[in-house]
Design a protein around this motif. Structure first.
Motif, PDB file in Angstrom:
ATOM      1  N   SER A  62      82.084  17.435  73.869  1.00  0.00           N
ATOM      2  CA  SER A  62      81.197  16.898  72.833  1.00  0.00           C
ATOM      3  C   SER A  62      81.288  17.757  71.582  1.00  0.00           C
ATOM      4  O   SER A  62      81.801  18.877  71.616  1.00  0.00           O
ATOM      5  CB  SER A  62      79.758  16.811  73.333  1.00  0.00           C
ATOM      6  N   PHE A  63      80.753  17.200  70.467  1.00  0.00           N
ATOM      7  CA  PHE A  63      80.966  17.842  69.183  1.00  0.00           C
ATOM      8  C   PHE A  63      79.695  18.138  68.397  1.00  0.00           C
ATOM      9  O   PHE A  63      79.764  18.730  67.336  1.00  0.00           O
ATOM     10  CB  PHE A  63      81.910  16.996  68.318  1.00  0.00           C
ATOM     11  N   HIS A  64      78.546  17.692  68.869  1.00  0.00           N
ATOM     12  CA  HIS A  64      77.322  18.116  68.200  1.00  0.00           C
ATOM     13  C   HIS A  64      76.183  18.196  69.196  1.00  0.00           C
ATOM     14  O   HIS A  64      76.295  17.746  70.344  1.00  0.00           O
ATOM     15  CB  HIS A  64      76.980  17.240  66.986  1.00  0.00           C
ATOM     16  N   SER A  65      75.079  18.759  68.752  1.00  0.00           N
ATOM     17  CA  SER A  65      74.013  19.163  69.666  1.00  0.00           C
ATOM     18  C   SER A  65      73.385  17.991  70.400  1.00  0.00           C
ATOM     19  O   SER A  65      72.979  18.138  71.562  1.00  0.00           O
ATOM     20  CB  SER A  65      72.939  19.933  68.901  1.00  0.00           C
ATOM     21  N   LEU A  66      73.272  16.826  69.774  1.00  0.00           N
ATOM     22  CA  LEU A  66      72.639  15.693  70.436  1.00  0.00           C
ATOM     23  C   LEU A  66      73.429  15.271  71.669  1.00  0.00           C
ATOM     24  O   LEU A  66      72.864  15.030  72.740  1.00  0.00           O
ATOM     25  CB  LEU A  66      72.512  14.511  69.466  1.00  0.00           C
ATOM     26  N   GLU A  67      74.743  15.161  71.521  1.00  0.00           N
ATOM     27  CA  GLU A  67      75.596  14.803  72.650  1.00  0.00           C
ATOM     28  C   GLU A  67      75.570  15.882  73.715  1.00  0.00           C
ATOM     29  O   GLU A  67      75.396  15.594  74.910  1.00  0.00           O
ATOM     30  CB  GLU A  67      77.054  14.629  72.182  1.00  0.00           C
ATOM     31  N   ASP A  68      75.765  17.118  73.291  1.00  0.00           N
ATOM     32  CA  ASP A  68      75.845  18.216  74.254  1.00  0.00           C
ATOM     33  C   ASP A  68      74.549  18.368  75.027  1.00  0.00           C
ATOM     34  O   ASP A  68      74.547  18.680  76.225  1.00  0.00           O
ATOM     35  CB  ASP A  68      76.192  19.522  73.538  1.00  0.00           C
ATOM     36  N   ARG A  69      73.419  18.128  74.370  1.00  0.00           N
ATOM     37  CA  ARG A  69      72.123  18.234  75.038  1.00  0.00           C
ATOM     38  C   ARG A  69      72.016  17.217  76.175  1.00  0.00           C
ATOM     39  O   ARG A  69      71.521  17.519  77.263  1.00  0.00           O
ATOM     40  CB  ARG A  69      71.008  18.009  74.013  1.00  0.00           C
ATOM     41  N   ILE A  70      72.506  16.001  75.924  1.00  0.00           N
ATOM     42  CA  ILE A  70      72.468  14.963  76.955  1.00  0.00           C
ATOM     43  C   ILE A  70      73.332  15.362  78.145  1.00  0.00           C
ATOM     44  O   ILE A  70      72.919  15.246  79.309  1.00  0.00           O
ATOM     45  CB  ILE A  70      72.941  13.618  76.370  1.00  0.00           C
ATOM     46  N   VAL A  71      74.544  15.839  77.869  1.00  0.00           N
ATOM     47  CA  VAL A  71      75.460  16.228  78.948  1.00  0.00           C
ATOM     48  C   VAL A  71      74.891  17.406  79.733  1.00  0.00           C
ATOM     49  O   VAL A  71      74.900  17.411  80.975  1.00  0.00           O
ATOM     50  CB  VAL A  71      76.846  16.584  78.379  1.00  0.00           C
ATOM     51  N   LYS A  72      74.392  18.390  79.026  1.00  0.00           N
ATOM     52  CA  LYS A  72      73.857  19.590  79.677  1.00  0.00           C
ATOM     53  C   LYS A  72      72.681  19.242  80.593  1.00  0.00           C
ATOM     54  O   LYS A  72      72.598  19.717  81.730  1.00  0.00           O
ATOM     55  CB  LYS A  72      73.428  20.595  78.608  1.00  0.00           C
ATOM     56  N   ARG A  73      71.788  18.393  80.103  1.00  0.00           N
ATOM     57  CA  ARG A  73      70.619  18.021  80.906  1.00  0.00           C
ATOM     58  C   ARG A  73      71.019  17.163  82.101  1.00  0.00           C
ATOM     59  O   ARG A  73      70.451  17.303  83.192  1.00  0.00           O
ATOM     60  CB  ARG A  73      69.601  17.278  80.032  1.00  0.00           C
ATOM     61  N   ARG A 120      86.070  23.471  66.007  1.00  0.00           N
ATOM     62  CA  ARG A 120      85.072  24.543  65.945  1.00  0.00           C
ATOM     63  C   ARG A 120      83.769  24.173  66.636  1.00  0.00           C
ATOM     64  O   ARG A 120      83.125  25.019  67.262  1.00  0.00           O
ATOM     65  CB  ARG A 120      84.806  24.918  64.476  1.00  0.00           C
ATOM     66  N   SER A 121      83.350  22.931  66.530  1.00  0.00           N
ATOM     67  CA  SER A 121      82.069  22.536  67.127  1.00  0.00           C
ATOM     68  C   SER A 121      82.208  21.979  68.540  1.00  0.00           C
ATOM     69  O   SER A 121      81.208  21.624  69.166  1.00  0.00           O
ATOM     70  CB  SER A 121      81.380  21.487  66.241  1.00  0.00           C
ATOM     71  N   ALA A 122      83.436  21.908  69.064  1.00  0.00           N
ATOM     72  CA  ALA A 122      83.649  21.298  70.377  1.00  0.00           C
ATOM     73  C   ALA A 122      83.160  22.208  71.502  1.00  0.00           C
ATOM     74  O   ALA A 122      83.335  23.423  71.459  1.00  0.00           O
ATOM     75  CB  ALA A 122      85.127  20.989  70.579  1.00  0.00           C
ATOM     76  N   ILE A 123      82.563  21.584  72.522  1.00  0.00           N
ATOM     77  CA  ILE A 123      82.135  22.318  73.706  1.00  0.00           C
ATOM     78  C   ILE A 123      82.455  21.475  74.936  1.00  0.00           C
ATOM     79  O   ILE A 123      82.189  20.268  74.960  1.00  0.00           O
ATOM     80  CB  ILE A 123      80.632  22.681  73.632  1.00  0.00           C
TER      81      ILE A 123
END
Length: 317
Positions: free
Chosen positions: A238-249, A296-299
């Motif tokens: 993912s590339f920004h906090s909204l997406e990453d937050r969903i995946v992480k949770r 740079r923003s990818a996680i």
């Protein structure tokens, strides 16, 4: 074998290491794009079911040799990745060994001004991954001011969303990306020497809304839980906090990383752990960042499917 993809996807080596593909494995590439992940998976001997809502993306694979094999090692689906379980079920497939999702807009789409995803070059105010959807212009020229403001605030995390929405409504009808970018800059008091262009957040928000991206992601994660065989691997970039937050949770809840019980939810009532404890998150290294600043923003987040049955009701946090 066809030649390499014209765009090298972000964290390619790390994705392949996380997926651990082997000869004969069945892998879903939920976001085909330019086909970079799929090419590497095919080279590892896997069979790939590739999904993309964008018909122009799938056209890139029409000459690939794997399509002519019997049975083919590459099967293309012009469908959103949220429908992967249904699509594979229609072909009699109920389990796969791996799923990879690269969330957000592709570099191909960003680089084509006529697609309207970026304000780097002036183009029609489109932003659709699927040409059958209403465009960004359709939304901005018809929606109520409050709805536009809410979208920009929620999906762009933009504090000046109401001021921007007011300016958009006053300037209607809008037709091009350049118009929208200028309106946002003026509404937010942007100066040419400012580091970050405020239009970035508004464009992100409208694109996410037009394509229903966060809802699609939630549905895709649930589909992945149903499809993955025990020991199967889920990998999401993912590339920004909204997406990453969903995946992480999602992975936190699926792996039981929700703390102890409480008087409202005793420990014995916690849902089964359908994934192992997630692997450590991965970011791009310096060499890749030098080649591709977009990384740079990818996680990258990944986890392994357990043998517990898929949950009937998913907790998204």
């Amino acid at each position: 074998m066809s030649g390499p993809s014209p765009h090298v996807p972000v964290l390619l080596d790390e994705v392949i290491v996380a997926l651990k593909p082997g000869p004969g494995d069945l892998i879903v590439d939920g976001t085909f794009g330019a086909g970079g992940y799929t090419r590497a998976l095919l080279d590892a001997g896997a069979t790939v079911h590739a999904f993309d809502r964008d018909p122009s993306a799938l056209e890139n694979a029409q000459g690939w040799a794997e399509l002519a094999e019997s049975p083919p090692r590459l099967v293309l689906h012009r469908r959103p990745f949220a429908e992967m379980a249904d699509a594979l079920g229609e072909q009699g497939i109920d389990q796969v060994q791996g799923i990879v999702l690269d969330i957000g807009v592709s570099s191909m789409q960003l680089d084509q001004a006529e697609r309207g995803f970026s304000f780097a070059g002036d183009g029609p105010l489109d932003m659709r991954m699927d040409p059958d959807l209403p465009s960004a212009a359709d939304f901005l020229n018809s929606a109520d001011e409050g709805v536009i403001a809410d979208v920009i605030y929620e999906y762009g995390e933009e504090r000046q969303s109401r001021r921007i929405a007011r300016a958009i409504v006053a300037a209607r009808p809008l037709e091009t990306t350049g118009e929208l970018a200028r309106i946002v800059r003026k509404a937010t008091g942007h100066k040419p020497h400012d580091k970050k262009d405020p239009a970035t957040r508004t464009f992100q928000a409208i694109r996410i809304h037009v394509n229903g991206e966060l809802d699609q992601l939630l549905e895709a994660l649930g589909a992945a839980e149903r499809l993955l065989a025990p020991g199967g691997r889920l990998v999401v970039v993912s590339f920004h906090s909204l997406e990453d937050r969903i995946v992480k949770r999602f992975l936190r809840d699926a792996s039981g990383q929700v703390g102890g019980g409480s008087r409202h939810l005793p420990l014995k009532e916690l849902p089964p752990t359908t994934f192992s404890k997630p692997d450590k998150a991965v970011r791009a290294g310096e060499a890749e960042l030098a080649r591709n600043p977009r990384a740079r923003s990818a996680i990258l987040r990944s986890a392994t499917r357990t043998d517990e049955p898929a949950r009937k009701e998913l907790v998204h946090g």
